[in-house]
Scaffold this active site. Structure first.
Site, PDB file in Angstrom:
ATOM      1  N   LYS A 179       9.261   4.174  43.501  1.00  0.00           N
ATOM      2  CA  LYS A 179       8.702   3.122  44.339  1.00  0.00           C
ATOM      3  C   LYS A 179       7.198   3.336  44.428  1.00  0.00           C
ATOM      4  O   LYS A 179       6.732   4.373  44.913  1.00  0.00           O
ATOM      5  CB  LYS A 179       9.335   3.195  45.721  1.00  0.00           C
ATOM      6  CG  LYS A 179       8.757   2.201  46.692  1.00  0.00           C
ATOM      7  CD  LYS A 179       9.570   2.196  47.952  1.00  0.00           C
ATOM      8  CE  LYS A 179       8.906   1.348  49.007  1.00  0.00           C
ATOM      9  NZ  LYS A 179       9.631   1.377  50.259  1.00  0.00           N
ATOM     10  N   LYS A 197      10.542  -0.104  41.446  1.00  0.00           N
ATOM     11  CA  LYS A 197      10.032  -1.121  42.370  1.00  0.00           C
ATOM     12  C   LYS A 197       8.529  -1.010  42.482  1.00  0.00           C
ATOM     13  O   LYS A 197       8.038   0.106  42.693  1.00  0.00           O
ATOM     14  CB  LYS A 197      10.673  -0.887  43.733  1.00  0.00           C
ATOM     15  CG  LYS A 197      10.120  -1.750  44.837  1.00  0.00           C
ATOM     16  CD  LYS A 197      10.732  -1.346  46.137  1.00  0.00           C
ATOM     17  CE  LYS A 197      10.017  -2.071  47.256  1.00  0.00           C
ATOM     18  NZ  LYS A 197      10.407  -1.625  48.545  1.00  0.00           N
TER      19      LYS A 197
HETATM   20  C1  PBG Z   1       9.788   0.085  52.786  1.00  0.00           C
HETATM   21  C2  PBG Z   1      10.121  -1.075  51.953  1.00  0.00           C
HETATM   22  C3  PBG Z   1       9.188  -1.935  51.371  1.00  0.00           C
HETATM   23  C4  PBG Z   1       9.912  -2.926  50.702  1.00  0.00           C
HETATM   24  C5  PBG Z   1      11.263  -2.637  50.846  1.00  0.00           C
HETATM   25  N1  PBG Z   1      11.394  -1.471  51.636  1.00  0.00           N
HETATM   26  C6  PBG Z   1       7.739  -2.014  51.320  1.00  0.00           C
HETATM   27  C7  PBG Z   1       6.787  -1.145  51.970  1.00  0.00           C
HETATM   28  O1  PBG Z   1       6.484  -0.077  51.440  1.00  0.00           O
HETATM   29  O2  PBG Z   1       6.277  -1.565  53.003  1.00  0.00           O
HETATM   30  C8  PBG Z   1       9.233  -4.048  49.987  1.00  0.00           C
HETATM   31  C9  PBG Z   1      10.077  -5.088  49.420  1.00  0.00           C
HETATM   32  C10 PBG Z   1       9.354  -6.327  49.086  1.00  0.00           C
HETATM   33  O3  PBG Z   1       8.113  -6.422  49.080  1.00  0.00           O
HETATM   34  O4  PBG Z   1      10.069  -7.284  48.792  1.00  0.00           O
HETATM   35  N2  PBG Z   1      10.765   0.725  53.380  1.00  0.00           N
END
Ligand code: PBG
Length: 326
Positions: A188, A241
């Site tokens: 991520k 991601k």
């Molecule tokens: C964090 C989380 C994020 C997303 C899913 N879980 C983003 C972040 O780091 O703030 C992003 C998903 C999206 O942008 O669709 N737990």
């Protein structure tokens, strides 16, 4: 003779549709910069799920929003927490829907970070390691257990806390849930494409950023190491991601590990498509363009090697499939 193009072929079984849940009744709220995505109270959520099930979708991912925020993200794992309640209600009506839950703290902490802060962290904000790893892992394990006890099929830890998959696996095993599955948000990246999502969850960090725990987008090797670690720690599926700017990582992860792989087509990627389409004046062209863009994007993500795609476009795709057979 010109070669015939292959038709893009998107299988609805490979799509996972995200939902934002909030407390209350009769609520379906719009979200800033996030066209056609809503925050639903549980009763309204059930109505929407009925729709997507009828359209042929069978996998959802749940996020909690709007709960009380504190230092320890207590609302995320308290007894009968919002997501646990949502799962129970969903499973009562739709027992064979696959319910995956996001396991993170950022929507529940008063500072918006994905972990619990070290004591006196205010002094440390110049550094990147202000997360208390032990407390964070304990909280994540408690959240995961509460979701699984409520009936979730999969938990998906997204905090990017080292060893989060292992901590959750141990907690689930200890409580007799040896067969329940973990989807690691393994690779991520600290991305600029999460904006609409953070509006949905009100989870933007109030100080600093997530670069201490999310990956730097210049770093391919680290992404592959994280995936390797999650597989070793017991993840049943791993994730890359965002998706679109990271097709190389998806490809490499699939080739290297040949392991079940999900890609998250994130909120900012979705919003880009919506903004482009909105800029087109003529409505017939707009509709055709949106469909073509989405099919091209999802085909690219699949072609790169993703087995599953988490996407806010899923409901539209399912509709297009039924209406015009895409
Ligand atoms: C964090 C989380 C994020 C997303 C899913 N879980 C983003 C972040 O780091 O703030 C992003 C998903 C999206 O942008 O669709 N737990």
């Amino acid at each position: 003779m010109a070669e015939k193009f292959m038709q893009p072929n998107i299988n609805l079984n490979s799509l996972i549709y995200p939902y934002f849940v909030k407390a209350g009744k009769g609520k379906k709220e719009t979200i800033k910069d996030f066209a056609q995505v809503f925050r639903f109270s549980i009763d309204r959520l059930l109505i929407d799920i009925e729709e997507i099930k009828n359209l042929g979708l069978n996998k959802i991912l749940l996020f909690g929003t709007g709960e009380k925020k504190d230092n320890f993200a207590t609302a995320a794992y308290k007894k009968d927490n919002l997501i646990a309640l949502a799962i129970k209600n969903i499973k009562k009506e739709f027992p064979d829907l696959m319910v995956i839950t996001d396991v993170c703290l950022c929507a529940y902490t008063n500072h918006g970070h994905c972990g619990i802060l070290k004591a006196h962290s205010a002094k440390r904000i110049a550094q990147s390691d202000f997360i208390d790893s032990r407390k964070t892992l304990e909280a994540l394990a408690k959240i995961a257990l509460s979701h699984i006890e409520a009936g979730a099929d999969w938990v998906a830890p997204s905090a990017m806390a080292k060893k989060q998959v292992e901590a959750i696996r141990k907690e689930l095993d200890r409580n007799g849930f040896k067969k329940t599955k973990i989807l690691g948000y393994s690779a991520k990246f600290a991305s600029n494409f999460y904006g609409p999502f953070r509006n949905a969850c009100d989870s933007a960090p109030s100080f600093g950023d997530r670069s201490g725990y999310q990956l730097n987008y210049t770093d391919r090797n680290k992404a592959l190491l994280e995936i390797n670690d999650d597989i070793k720690d017991g993840a049943d599926m791993v994730m890359v991601k965002p998706a679109l700017g990271y097709l190389d990582i998806i490809r490499e992860a699939k080739q290297k590990f040949n392991y079940p792989l999900a890609a998250y087509n994130v909120s900012g990627e979705y919003a880009m498509v919506k903004a482009y389409v909105k800029s087109i004046a003529q409505s017939a062209r707009r509709i055709a363009l949106e469909k073509n863009l989405v099919l091209e994007i999802l085909t690219a993500i699949k072609r790169a090697g993703a087995d599953f795609i988490i996407t806010y476009h899923a409901k539209d795709i399912a509709r297009w499939l039924i209406v015009d057979g895409v």
